[in-house]
Scaffold this motif. Structure first.
Motif, short mmCIF file in Angstrom:
data_model
loop_
_atom_site.label_atom_id
_atom_site.label_comp_id
_atom_site.label_asym_id
_atom_site.label_seq_id
_atom_site.Cartn_x
_atom_site.Cartn_y
_atom_site.Cartn_z
N GLN A 90 21.62 -0.43 0.23
CA GLN A 90 20.64 -1.77 1.31
C GLN A 90 19.75 -2.11 0.86
N GLN A 93 20.37 -3.79 -2.45
CA GLN A 93 21.06 -5.55 -2.11
C GLN A 93 19.88 -6.44 -1.61
N ILE A 94 19.05 -5.82 -0.41
CA ILE A 94 17.84 -6.88 -0.02
C ILE A 94 16.91 -7.24 -0.87
N SER A 95 17.00 -6.46 -2.11
CA SER A 95 15.14 -6.76 -3.16
C SER A 95 16.36 -7.33 -3.89
N ARG A 96 18.36 -7.66 -4.26
CA ARG A 96 18.90 -8.17 -5.15
C ARG A 96 18.36 -9.78 -4.01
N SER A 97 18.86 -9.77 -3.07
CA SER A 97 18.74 -11.13 -2.46
C SER A 97 17.61 -11.96 -2.26
N GLU A 98 16.55 -11.29 -3.28
CA GLU A 98 14.96 -12.27 -2.41
C GLU A 98 15.21 -12.35 -3.91
#
Length: 101
Positions: A90, A93-98
Protein backbone atom coordinates in the motif's frame (compact mmCIF):
# COMPACT_ATOMS: atom_id res chain seq x y z
CA UNK A 1 11.27 -10.69 2.47
CA UNK A 2 11.41 -14.46 2.55
CA UNK A 3 15.10 -14.34 3.46
CA UNK A 4 14.30 -12.26 6.54
CA UNK A 5 11.71 -14.81 7.60
CA UNK A 6 14.34 -17.54 7.16
CA UNK A 7 16.73 -15.59 9.39
CA UNK A 8 13.95 -15.28 11.99
CA UNK A 9 13.39 -19.03 11.90
CA UNK A 10 17.11 -19.71 12.33
CA UNK A 11 17.43 -17.20 15.16
CA UNK A 12 14.45 -18.64 16.99
CA UNK A 13 15.95 -22.12 16.71
CA UNK A 14 19.37 -20.92 17.88
CA UNK A 15 17.93 -18.97 20.83
CA UNK A 16 14.60 -20.65 21.70
CA UNK A 17 14.51 -19.01 25.13
CA UNK A 18 14.65 -15.49 23.69
CA UNK A 19 11.41 -15.24 21.75
CA UNK A 20 9.20 -13.40 24.22
CA UNK A 21 7.92 -9.93 23.22
CA UNK A 22 9.89 -7.93 25.77
CA UNK A 23 13.08 -9.83 24.97
CA UNK A 24 12.63 -9.08 21.27
CA UNK A 25 11.87 -5.42 21.98
CA UNK A 26 14.95 -5.16 24.17
CA UNK A 27 17.15 -6.69 21.46
CA UNK A 28 15.61 -4.38 18.87
CA UNK A 29 16.49 -1.37 21.01
CA UNK A 30 20.00 -2.72 21.53
CA UNK A 31 20.45 -3.20 17.78
CA UNK A 32 19.10 0.30 17.08
CA UNK A 33 21.68 1.62 19.52
CA UNK A 34 24.39 -0.20 17.60
CA UNK A 35 23.09 1.27 14.32
CA UNK A 36 23.26 4.70 15.96
CA UNK A 37 26.85 4.02 17.03
CA UNK A 38 27.76 3.13 13.44
CA UNK A 39 26.08 6.32 12.17
CA UNK A 40 28.05 8.25 14.78
CA UNK A 41 31.21 6.65 13.41
CA UNK A 42 30.28 7.47 9.80
CA UNK A 43 29.50 11.08 10.69
CA UNK A 44 32.80 11.51 12.57
CA UNK A 45 31.07 12.48 15.79
CA UNK A 46 33.21 12.10 18.86
CA UNK A 47 36.43 10.12 18.66
CA UNK A 48 35.14 7.01 16.87
CA UNK A 49 37.54 7.25 13.91
CA UNK A 50 40.50 7.67 16.20
CA UNK A 51 39.51 4.53 18.10
CA UNK A 52 38.10 2.36 15.29
CA UNK A 53 39.56 3.69 12.07
CA UNK A 54 37.49 4.33 8.99
CA UNK A 55 33.81 3.38 8.94
CA UNK A 56 32.95 -0.01 7.48
CA UNK A 57 30.06 -0.61 5.12
CA UNK A 58 30.05 -4.22 6.26
CA UNK A 59 29.67 -3.27 9.95
CA UNK A 60 26.86 -0.84 9.19
CA UNK A 61 25.10 -3.38 6.97
CA UNK A 62 25.44 -6.04 9.68
CA UNK A 63 23.93 -3.81 12.34
CA UNK A 64 21.06 -2.84 10.01
CA UNK A 65 20.42 -6.52 9.24
CA UNK A 66 20.30 -7.39 12.93
CA UNK A 67 17.81 -4.59 13.65
CA UNK A 68 15.62 -5.56 10.68
CA UNK A 69 15.69 -9.20 11.76
CA UNK A 70 14.45 -8.24 15.22
CA UNK A 71 11.58 -6.29 13.63
CA UNK A 72 10.67 -9.33 11.55
CA UNK A 73 10.80 -11.53 14.65
CA UNK A 74 8.17 -9.31 16.22
CA UNK A 75 6.04 -9.54 13.06
CA UNK A 76 6.28 -13.33 13.13
CA UNK A 77 5.52 -13.52 16.86
CA UNK A 78 2.27 -11.60 16.35
CA UNK A 79 1.52 -13.35 13.02
CA UNK A 80 1.27 -10.12 11.05
CA UNK A 81 3.49 -11.15 8.13
CA UNK A 82 0.67 -10.86 5.60
CA UNK A 83 -0.46 -7.52 6.98
CA UNK A 84 3.13 -6.25 6.91
CA UNK A 85 3.50 -7.18 3.27
CA UNK A 86 0.13 -5.56 2.47
CA UNK A 87 1.15 -2.41 4.33
CA UNK A 88 4.40 -2.23 2.37
CA UNK A 89 2.53 -2.71 -0.91
CA UNK A 90 0.00 0.00 0.00
CA UNK A 91 2.81 2.39 0.85
CA UNK A 92 4.50 1.68 -2.48
CA UNK A 93 1.23 2.18 -4.36
CA UNK A 94 0.72 5.56 -2.71
CA UNK A 95 4.30 6.58 -3.56
CA UNK A 96 3.76 5.48 -7.16
CA UNK A 97 0.45 7.36 -7.44
CA UNK A 98 2.16 10.51 -6.12
CA UNK A 99 4.92 10.13 -8.70
CA UNK A 100 7.57 9.64 -6.03
CA UNK A 101 8.78 6.36 -7.51
Amino acid sequence: MERFYQMVEASNKRFPEGVQPFQMATRLLEECGEVAAEINHWESSGIKREKRGEPSKERLANELRQAITELFKIAVYYSVEEELEESIEQSLQISRSEGLI
